[in-house]
Write a protein that holds these residues in place. Structure first.
Motif, PDB file in Angstrom:
ATOM      1  N   THR A  33      29.336  45.390  39.780  1.00  0.00           N
ATOM      2  CA  THR A  33      30.234  44.219  39.869  1.00  0.00           C
ATOM      3  C   THR A  33      31.414  44.440  38.927  1.00  0.00           C
ATOM      4  O   THR A  33      31.353  44.064  37.748  1.00  0.00           O
ATOM      5  CB  THR A  33      29.476  42.941  39.495  1.00  0.00           C
ATOM      6  OG1 THR A  33      28.804  43.140  38.233  1.00  0.00           O
ATOM      7  CG2 THR A  33      28.424  42.613  40.538  1.00  0.00           C
ATOM      8  N   SER A 358      32.136  49.702  45.498  1.00  0.00           N
ATOM      9  CA  SER A 358      31.085  48.833  46.031  1.00  0.00           C
ATOM     10  C   SER A 358      31.666  47.636  46.765  1.00  0.00           C
ATOM     11  O   SER A 358      30.968  46.975  47.531  1.00  0.00           O
ATOM     12  CB  SER A 358      30.176  48.344  44.893  1.00  0.00           C
ATOM     13  OG  SER A 358      30.921  47.616  43.924  1.00  0.00           O
ATOM     14  N   ASP A 359      32.934  47.354  46.528  1.00  0.00           N
ATOM     15  CA  ASP A 359      33.599  46.232  47.189  1.00  0.00           C
ATOM     16  C   ASP A 359      35.036  46.638  47.507  1.00  0.00           C
ATOM     17  O   ASP A 359      35.824  46.839  46.585  1.00  0.00           O
ATOM     18  CB  ASP A 359      33.573  45.001  46.288  1.00  0.00           C
ATOM     19  CG  ASP A 359      34.091  43.746  46.986  1.00  0.00           C
ATOM     20  OD1 ASP A 359      34.235  43.790  48.231  1.00  0.00           O
ATOM     21  OD2 ASP A 359      34.351  42.750  46.299  1.00  0.00           O
ATOM     22  N   PRO A 360      35.418  46.876  48.785  1.00  0.00           N
ATOM     23  CA  PRO A 360      34.626  46.530  49.969  1.00  0.00           C
ATOM     24  C   PRO A 360      33.566  47.561  50.348  1.00  0.00           C
ATOM     25  O   PRO A 360      32.733  47.305  51.194  1.00  0.00           O
ATOM     26  CB  PRO A 360      35.684  46.445  51.059  1.00  0.00           C
ATOM     27  CG  PRO A 360      36.710  47.439  50.656  1.00  0.00           C
ATOM     28  CD  PRO A 360      36.765  47.370  49.155  1.00  0.00           C
ATOM     29  N   TYR A 365      29.528  49.388  55.441  1.00  0.00           N
ATOM     30  CA  TYR A 365      28.991  48.235  54.718  1.00  0.00           C
ATOM     31  C   TYR A 365      29.352  46.926  55.409  1.00  0.00           C
ATOM     32  O   TYR A 365      28.766  45.883  55.116  1.00  0.00           O
ATOM     33  CB  TYR A 365      29.535  48.203  53.294  1.00  0.00           C
ATOM     34  CG  TYR A 365      28.863  49.137  52.313  1.00  0.00           C
ATOM     35  CD1 TYR A 365      28.121  50.237  52.743  1.00  0.00           C
ATOM     36  CD2 TYR A 365      28.978  48.934  50.944  1.00  0.00           C
ATOM     37  CE1 TYR A 365      27.520  51.095  51.849  1.00  0.00           C
ATOM     38  CE2 TYR A 365      28.373  49.783  50.030  1.00  0.00           C
ATOM     39  CZ  TYR A 365      27.651  50.862  50.486  1.00  0.00           C
ATOM     40  OH  TYR A 365      27.057  51.711  49.591  1.00  0.00           O
ATOM     41  N   LYS A 367      31.944  45.078  54.988  1.00  0.00           N
ATOM     42  CA  LYS A 367      32.449  44.099  54.025  1.00  0.00           C
ATOM     43  C   LYS A 367      33.971  44.104  53.985  1.00  0.00           C
ATOM     44  O   LYS A 367      34.583  43.679  53.015  1.00  0.00           O
ATOM     45  CB  LYS A 367      31.884  44.403  52.640  1.00  0.00           C
ATOM     46  CG  LYS A 367      30.385  44.193  52.528  1.00  0.00           C
ATOM     47  CD  LYS A 367      29.811  44.762  51.243  1.00  0.00           C
ATOM     48  CE  LYS A 367      30.376  44.119  50.006  1.00  0.00           C
ATOM     49  NZ  LYS A 367      29.737  44.633  48.772  1.00  0.00           N
TER      50      LYS A 367
END
Length: 723
Positions: A33, A358-360, A365, A367
């Motif tokens: 995160t 990890s994001d996106p 994924y 996302k």
């Protein structure tokens, strides 16, 4: 009770839990995160607690030791989002930080005229001066002008600085002026301002290296301090009462309290643990010459270990910044599972260094990521089961992976989906192989003489393919591969490195002064360990020194012997201070230095294939490594099962190898037994990673459930089930 190691990567946060009663190791992963990495840490710990049928507070209450590695300091430096920093230095020396040594980063060609001028972390207008002068002998020539220090502190306060770096010319020989200046700055600006001194960070000669390292520490310090204090509070709020230790860049672990004022020592934290893990695994399997390969979601970390020794360096660079502390010698590059495939202006396929993180995350994924990544290519080639990624916790969208590859790579290059996916795989494997070749060649090592130890979430899927390109005969993939760096943290010693500079030719050496320097460092080490709750008897010392031939610019670190024949009774706590600093058995410091010089001649020949024993020798910096024993551990053993792996066969799946579709056997790693042999092509699925075995390799499972991949025709006897 449990011991826990947590490594925060760019894509996933890895958590490895050791049950001290049974010796079992269990692995857990949670997405990292980035806004607050401590959230990802708690998520990973929550998964561990659930697996042990405990609530998070109950689980953390049973954790006696938590070792944490983080890339926060590195990312702060790379992303250029550190603190607004000012500097106070010796009058007429404020430009030393920017002038450097007149050369560019050693990783950049001096003839590359397109590289922009160096942009220092501390701009010139925030580098202020104060009159003082200490000589290289430590003698005070000009007293510190405290009024000028106060005025400089006030000016920096008016500029809204968050951090102050204090670096005086010869503070390594006498830090009194820096310490007094730090007191004045705190008096003027208050306790909220982060204050760093060069003698606290790196008390050695060469002012630019010392100032640059100090500036990096000051620039990253406030972010590190906020994170570590928040992590401590978050852990304590969830019931943690054990010891929190941080993984350092030099391959040791340290308390949070001592890391906060020395933030630069967290540069490379996490990846620095992997080589220690490789050495531990190599010792168990009889391999001493190792290539550590850690491929995560964002990057690869490469290290070469000869004779089972973890190499260190003081020649480190991070981006354009010189970092001269002792660091584990690893090379990182932007090639991981999340690395993005793209086409450059010449129409050539590239992979990395940019990552989807990890994001996106990768397109699969689902996302919001639109760019194809290495993970998307793995999925399109059939290597990854979309329903079993991270043990089924994350369901992958194969359609989105194929769409991203088709739109961004296959169609522009006129390829089919499978051709494009294989091209991505070839590109990332070739890039990684080139990086490994560069690392080994620079050290004069034939990479084919090494055993590859592969880890990271993406490492086992690519290790054999890379080994094929390099001609490596053996690959070891440990059972803890997906938490490779976290595993290495368990193999780390608790300790600290110390250094003191005393520049002298051997013919002019003052042996009493050398002895005094080592005594000073050893006393400081013992006091520090006692604050951590260790006994003086537990502390072990390892002395080294930096030597060079007269006229040379670079030095070589060599062993400085300590006579091991001390009376054990004399090293008890009540007599430790009176005896530990005395060379027993009549060994004089001069004898130790003469032996160090012999070591220098031998090591110089080993490194450079020549030496000059007739040439005079200079001694520059004396170093001490102080450690206490780490808690013992070993990987859990599995039962013998013979060579037939059929009991672990899950299914067959179409995969692409060498441009052809192949019906490939898929094995459940948890059901394999020691001695099982799996010829390629084959896939072994673990909850946290996937092992890809190409046709040119055969995998053998050992007693600790590590996979030994041997090129067909090569035999690795260490892979037998009896290990």
């Amino acid at each position: 009770m449990y011991r826990v190691a947590i490594d925060v990567g760019g894509t996933f946060t890895d958590c490895l839990v050791l049950d001290e009663r049974s010796g079992d190791l269990r692995q857990f992963k949670a997405p990292t995160t980035p806004p607050d990495p401590s959230v990802g840490c708690i998520d990973a710990l929550s998964k561990a607690a659930t697996a042990y049928d405990l609530g998070l507070p109950d689980f953390l209450g049973k954790v006696g030791l938590l070792i944490h590695g983080t890339t926060l300091a590195t990312n702060t430096l790379i992303n250029e989002d550190g603190a607004r920093t000012g500097m106070i230095t010796t009058k007429h020396f404020r430009d030393m930080l920017e002038i450097r040594r007149g050369y560019k980063n050693v990783r950049i060609s001096m003839y590359n005229v397109f590289v922009p001028p160096y942009k220092p972390l501390i701009p010139r207008r925030l580098r202020l001066e104060a009159e003082e002068r200490v000589l290289y002998t430590g003698e005070v020539l000009t007293p510190l002008n405290e009024d000028e220090v106060r005025e400089a502190a006030r000016r920096l306060g008016d500029e809204g600085i968050e951090s102050v770096a204090i670096g005086f010319l010869h503070a390594y020989a006498n830090p009194s002026h820096e310490l007094r200046a730090a007191e004045i700055v705190r008096e003027e600006l208050g306790a909220d301002v982060y204050v760093t001194t060069s003698s606290q960070i790196l008390p050695v000669w060469r002012e630019w290296e010392r100032f640059s390292t100090m500036a990096v520490s000051a620039y990253t310090g406030p972010a590190v301090k906020r994170y570590l204090l928040a992590l401590e509070d978050r852990l304590a709020g969830n019931g943690f009462t054990g010891s929190l230790m941080m993984m350092l860049s030099d391959g040791l672990v340290e308390t949070v309290e001592n890391c906060i004022p020395r933030a630069v020592y967290l540069i490379g934290s996490g990846p620095a643990a992997a080589p220690a893990g490789a050495v531990h695994l190599g010792a168990e399997t009889g391999h001493k010459n190792l290539l550590s390969f850690d491929m995560g979601g964002t990057s690869i970390d490469i290290g070469v270990m000869m004779r089972g020794e973890v190499p260190t360096t003081t020649e480190g660079w991070v981006q354009d910044e010189r970092v001269a502390i002792k660091m584990v010698d690893i090379v990182s590059a932007g090639a991981g599972g999340g690395s993005i495939a793209w086409i450059d202006s010449l129409g050539l396929l590239r992979v990395g260094p940019n990552s989807a993180g990890s994001d996106p995350g990768p397109a699969c994924y689902a996302k919001g990521g639109q760019d194809p990544t290495v993970t998307d290519a793995d999925l399109a080639l059939g290597y990854i089961d979309p329903d079993f990624f991270l043990g089924g916790e994350i369901r992958l969208d194969a359609g989105k992976a194929r769409q991203a590859i088709m739109e961004r790579v296959a169609e522009p290059l006129g390829m089919t989906l499978e051709e494009a996916a294989q091209a991505i795989m070839t590109a990332v494997s070739s890039f990684t192989a080139d990086e490994i070749n560069e690392v080994s060649t620079r050290r004069g090592i034939d990479v084919r003489d090494l055993t590859l130890v592969a880890g990271g979430g993406a490492g086992p899927a690519h290790a054999a393919l890379i080994a094929d390109l390099l001609g490596l005969p053996h690959v070891i993939i440990p059972s803890v591969a997906s938490t490779y760096s976290a595993f290495g943290m368990f193999a780390m010693d608790v300790g600290r490195n110390y250094a003191r500079s005393y520049i002298t030719r051997f013919v002019d050496l003052d042996a009493d002064r050398v002895q005094a320097l080592y005594e000073e460092m050893e006393q400081e080490a013992v006091a520090g360990f006692e604050e951590m709750g260790y006994q003086a008897d537990d502390v072990s010392f390892h002395r080294t020194a930096d030597l060079r031939y007269i006229g040379q610019f670079h030095e070589v670190e060599v062993e400085m012997p300590i006579d091991p024949g001390r009376d054990p009774a004399e090293t008890a706590e009540e007599t430790f201070r009176a005896s530990v600093f005395r060379d027993a058995g009549g060994m004089e410091m001069l004898d130790a230095v003469e032996e160090a010089i012999e070591n220098f001649h031998a090591k110089h020949y080993d490194l450079y294939t020549f030496n000059m024993p007739w040439q005079g020798v200079e001694l520059l910096t004396f170093r001490l490594r102080a450690t206490v024993p780490k808690a013992p551990f070993e990987l859990h053993r599995i039962p013998e099962g013979g060579s037939d792996p059929s009991r672990a066969l899950k299914s067959h799946r179409d995969c692409w190898f060498d441009g052809a579709r192949v019906s490939t056997p898929i094995f459940d790693g948890g059901r394999l037994r020691a001695g099982n042999r799996i010829p390629g092509p084959a896939i072994i699925e673990e909850p946290t990673t996937t092992v890809v075995i190409p046709a040119s390799f055969t995998a053998t499972v050992d007693a600790r459930r590590s996979y030994h991949l041997n090129r067909n025709g090569d035999v690795d006897e260490s892979a037998g089930g009896a290990l």
